[in-house]
Design a protein around this motif. Structure first.
Motif, mmCIF file in Angstrom:
data_model
loop_
_atom_site.group_PDB
_atom_site.id
_atom_site.type_symbol
_atom_site.label_atom_id
_atom_site.label_comp_id
_atom_site.label_asym_id
_atom_site.label_seq_id
_atom_site.Cartn_x
_atom_site.Cartn_y
_atom_site.Cartn_z
ATOM 1 N N TYR A 222 0.677 -0.806 -0.131
ATOM 2 C CA TYR A 222 -0.078 0.214 -0.099
ATOM 3 C C TYR A 222 0.804 1.026 0.303
ATOM 4 N N ALA A 223 2.178 1.662 0.490
ATOM 5 C CA ALA A 223 2.744 2.608 0.911
ATOM 6 C C ALA A 223 3.944 2.531 -0.813
ATOM 7 N N GLN A 224 4.296 1.531 -1.750
ATOM 8 C CA GLN A 224 4.402 1.716 -2.576
ATOM 9 C C GLN A 224 4.127 2.804 -3.466
ATOM 10 N N ARG A 225 1.839 2.976 -2.832
ATOM 11 C CA ARG A 225 1.324 3.102 -3.898
ATOM 12 C C ARG A 225 1.990 5.400 -4.133
ATOM 13 N N LEU A 226 2.623 5.573 -3.196
ATOM 14 C CA LEU A 226 2.879 6.664 -2.430
ATOM 15 C C LEU A 226 4.201 7.323 -3.784
ATOM 16 N N THR A 227 4.913 5.817 -3.842
ATOM 17 C CA THR A 227 5.846 6.261 -4.841
ATOM 18 C C THR A 227 5.102 6.301 -6.873
ATOM 19 N N SER A 228 4.403 5.500 -6.405
ATOM 20 C CA SER A 228 3.769 5.315 -8.091
ATOM 21 C C SER A 228 3.344 6.635 -8.614
ATOM 22 N N ASP A 229 2.093 6.804 -7.955
ATOM 23 C CA ASP A 229 1.654 7.896 -7.776
ATOM 24 C C ASP A 229 2.141 9.332 -7.699
ATOM 25 N N ALA A 230 3.738 9.607 -6.799
ATOM 26 C CA ALA A 230 4.276 10.735 -6.863
ATOM 27 C C ALA A 230 3.632 11.398 -5.742
ATOM 28 N N CYS A 231 3.778 11.154 -4.699
ATOM 29 C CA CYS A 231 3.411 12.257 -3.262
ATOM 30 C C CYS A 231 3.915 13.236 -4.133
ATOM 31 N N ARG A 232 3.155 14.514 -3.323
ATOM 32 C CA ARG A 232 4.454 15.724 -3.556
ATOM 33 C C ARG A 232 4.656 16.099 -1.502
ATOM 34 N N THR A 247 -6.955 9.791 17.897
ATOM 35 C CA THR A 247 -7.472 10.354 16.239
ATOM 36 C C THR A 247 -6.650 10.641 15.644
ATOM 37 N N GLU A 248 -6.232 10.226 14.652
ATOM 38 C CA GLU A 248 -4.721 10.564 13.803
ATOM 39 C C GLU A 248 -4.911 11.105 12.619
ATOM 40 N N LEU A 249 -4.603 11.717 12.013
ATOM 41 C CA LEU A 249 -5.276 12.341 10.729
ATOM 42 C C LEU A 249 -3.606 13.096 9.893
ATOM 43 N N ARG A 250 -3.985 12.676 8.625
ATOM 44 C CA ARG A 250 -3.061 12.772 7.202
ATOM 45 C C ARG A 250 -3.363 13.807 6.078
ATOM 46 N N LEU A 251 -2.710 14.416 5.337
ATOM 47 C CA LEU A 251 -3.524 14.998 4.408
ATOM 48 C C LEU A 251 -1.973 14.615 3.658
ATOM 49 N N ILE A 252 -2.213 13.711 2.559
ATOM 50 C CA ILE A 252 -1.617 13.723 1.303
ATOM 51 C C ILE A 252 -1.930 13.849 -0.156
ATOM 52 N N ARG A 253 -0.353 15.621 -0.402
ATOM 53 C CA ARG A 253 -0.608 15.818 -1.628
ATOM 54 C C ARG A 253 -0.153 15.123 -2.849
ATOM 55 N N PHE A 254 -0.867 14.841 -4.013
ATOM 56 C CA PHE A 254 -0.264 14.835 -5.443
ATOM 57 C C PHE A 254 -0.146 15.341 -6.312
ATOM 58 N N GLY A 255 0.867 14.960 -7.272
ATOM 59 C CA GLY A 255 0.712 16.268 -8.845
ATOM 60 C C GLY A 255 -0.302 16.693 -9.651
ATOM 61 N N GLN A 257 -5.174 15.696 -10.101
ATOM 62 C CA GLN A 257 -5.830 14.934 -9.567
ATOM 63 C C GLN A 257 -6.726 13.658 -9.330
ATOM 64 N N ASP A 258 -5.768 13.237 -11.098
ATOM 65 C CA ASP A 258 -5.973 12.073 -11.423
ATOM 66 C C ASP A 258 -4.765 10.242 -10.191
ATOM 67 N N GLU A 259 -3.867 11.304 -9.678
ATOM 68 C CA GLU A 259 -3.357 10.599 -8.807
ATOM 69 C C GLU A 259 -3.755 10.972 -7.881
ATOM 70 N N ALA A 260 -4.225 11.492 -7.302
ATOM 71 C CA ALA A 260 -5.191 11.288 -6.373
ATOM 72 C C ALA A 260 -5.741 10.039 -6.280
ATOM 73 N N ASN A 261 -6.944 10.358 -7.027
ATOM 74 C CA ASN A 261 -8.238 9.422 -7.377
ATOM 75 C C ASN A 261 -7.320 7.764 -7.342
ATOM 76 N N ASP A 262 -6.137 7.463 -7.996
ATOM 77 C CA ASP A 262 -5.683 6.574 -8.312
ATOM 78 C C ASP A 262 -5.087 5.328 -6.816
ATOM 79 N N PHE A 263 -4.307 7.101 -6.753
ATOM 80 C CA PHE A 263 -4.105 6.151 -4.565
ATOM 81 C C PHE A 263 -5.280 6.232 -4.079
ATOM 82 N N ASP A 318 -6.369 17.043 -5.623
ATOM 83 C CA ASP A 318 -5.784 16.802 -5.755
ATOM 84 C C ASP A 318 -4.937 16.126 -4.244
ATOM 85 N N THR A 319 -5.720 15.987 -3.589
ATOM 86 C CA THR A 319 -5.147 15.504 -1.864
ATOM 87 C C THR A 319 -5.592 14.967 -1.513
#
Length: 348
Positions: A222-232, A247-255, A257-263, A318-319
């Motif tokens: 699952y973490a490999q998707r961060l590399t394939s979808d180019a986490c910014r 509570t744990e919150l995370r925000l992950i931004r990609f290059g 919207q398509d990359e974010a949806n794939d992740f 994209d997030t």
């Protein structure tokens, strides 16, 4: 012949003894006199006698005392009752107005007997969006919903009474690198930098690297998707509430919207995290988000009717956001819904 007629008149004389009958009739008349005298006395007190002679004294008495009658105290009782009713109305209005003024001063939940039972929701400070870079626009102005603001400022702040699980405003790696690169900045540059830093409001979260720990993942696939979808970039926030919910919150931004949806499509299938052994998709629940798509998973372990863990994924532009809440005593549903909705509102 004359002697014969004389005896005939003699027998008619014995009819005189019938005269005592009037004397017998006179006896009731003598007894009726006291009754006749007593009746006018009673009628004078309680009833108005009929006849012109009897009404004349009553008319004179009515002119002398208009309130005279069988109940002379009745008008005074009516006046007293009116004063009592009026005083009660004035007292009710005064007490009602005073109570209304007093109840508007404190919060309703601070008044004795009016506090509603806590259903697990938190009390957050007033939410505010971080400032945008010069020339950038809000995500709502872009068709692809690109986020240009600082990710740390898009995270929910700590609710009232919660304890943070990490530094609230750690310096970003890029900022520290740029600071070390410029060994001898000019006076004007340092002045402008300090002025800009003072103008920026404090952010809620902190920068974290794009790795498996940031995703709270157990498996590398699952973490490999961060590399394939180019986490910014990624930002994190966490707290522990008074009821023991973490509570744990995370925000992950990609290059894009398509990359974010794939992740998002691959990450929300992650059934286990570092804090949740196993989970399943909540197909029966309906969860509101401000914008984008969401996916919610519930832990298989329960405490009574409540799951001990809830995981929420939200994709907006994209997030992608990750919301995880755990509690051995059970995670309140309303608290999870509140955090999910508010976090998506800051991203919208």
């Amino acid at each position: 012949m004359s002697t014969d007629t004389t005896p005939s008149t003699g027998p008619s004389e014995p009819s005189e003894p019938s005269k005592p009958e009037p004397t017998v009739q006179a006896e009731p008349a003598v007894q009726a006199e006291p009754a006749v005298q007593a009746e006018p006395a009673v009628q004078a007190e309680w009833a108005a006698p009929s006849g012109a002679e009897s009404t004349a004294p009553d008319a004179d008495a009515a002119e002398a005392n208009p309130f005279a009658g069988p109940f002379p105290e009745r008008p005074k009782a009516d006046r007293k009752r009116r004063w009592q009713v009026g005083g009660a109305l004035l007292l009710t209005v005064a007490l009602g107005s005073g109570s209304a003024v007093l109840m508007t001063l404190p919060d309703r939940t601070d008044l004795p007997g009016l506090a509603t039972p806590n259903d697990g929701r938190y009390v957050f400070p007033e939410l505010a969006l971080p400032p945008l870079p010069v020339g950038a626009s809000a995500p709502s102005d872009y068709k692809l919903k690109t986020h240009a603001a600082d990710l740390r400022g898009l995270l929910l702040p700590l609710p009232k009474g919660a304890v943070g699980t990490g530094p609230s405003a750690a310096p970003s790696p890029s900022a520290s690198a740029s600071a070390s690169a410029s060994a001898a900045p000019s006076a004007s540059a340092s002045a402008s930098a300090s002025a800009g830093a003072a103008a920026l409001p404090p952010v809620a979260g902190r920068w974290v690297p794009c790795d498996r720990d940031m995703m709270l993942a157990k498996e590398d696939k699952y973490a490999q998707r961060l590399t394939s979808d180019a986490c910014r970039g990624a930002a994190a926030q966490g707290w522990s509430a008074k009821d023991g919910t973490r509570t744990e919150l995370r925000l992950i931004r990609f290059g894009s919207q398509d990359e974010a949806n794939d992740f998002f499509n691959g990450a929300n299938l992650m059934g286990a995290t570092k804090d949740i052994e196993s989970s399943h998709l909540d197909v029966d629940g309906s969860y509101k988000v401000a914008l984008g798509q969401s996916n919610v998973r519930l832990s298989d372990a329960k405490a009574g009717d409540l799951p001990t863990g809830r995981i929420g994924w939200v994709a907006c532009g994209d997030t992608v956001a990750l919301i995880q809440m755990t509690n051995p005593q059970g995670v309140p549903e309303q608290a999870f819904r509140q955090v999910l909705l508010l976090q998506s509102s800051l991203m919208a």
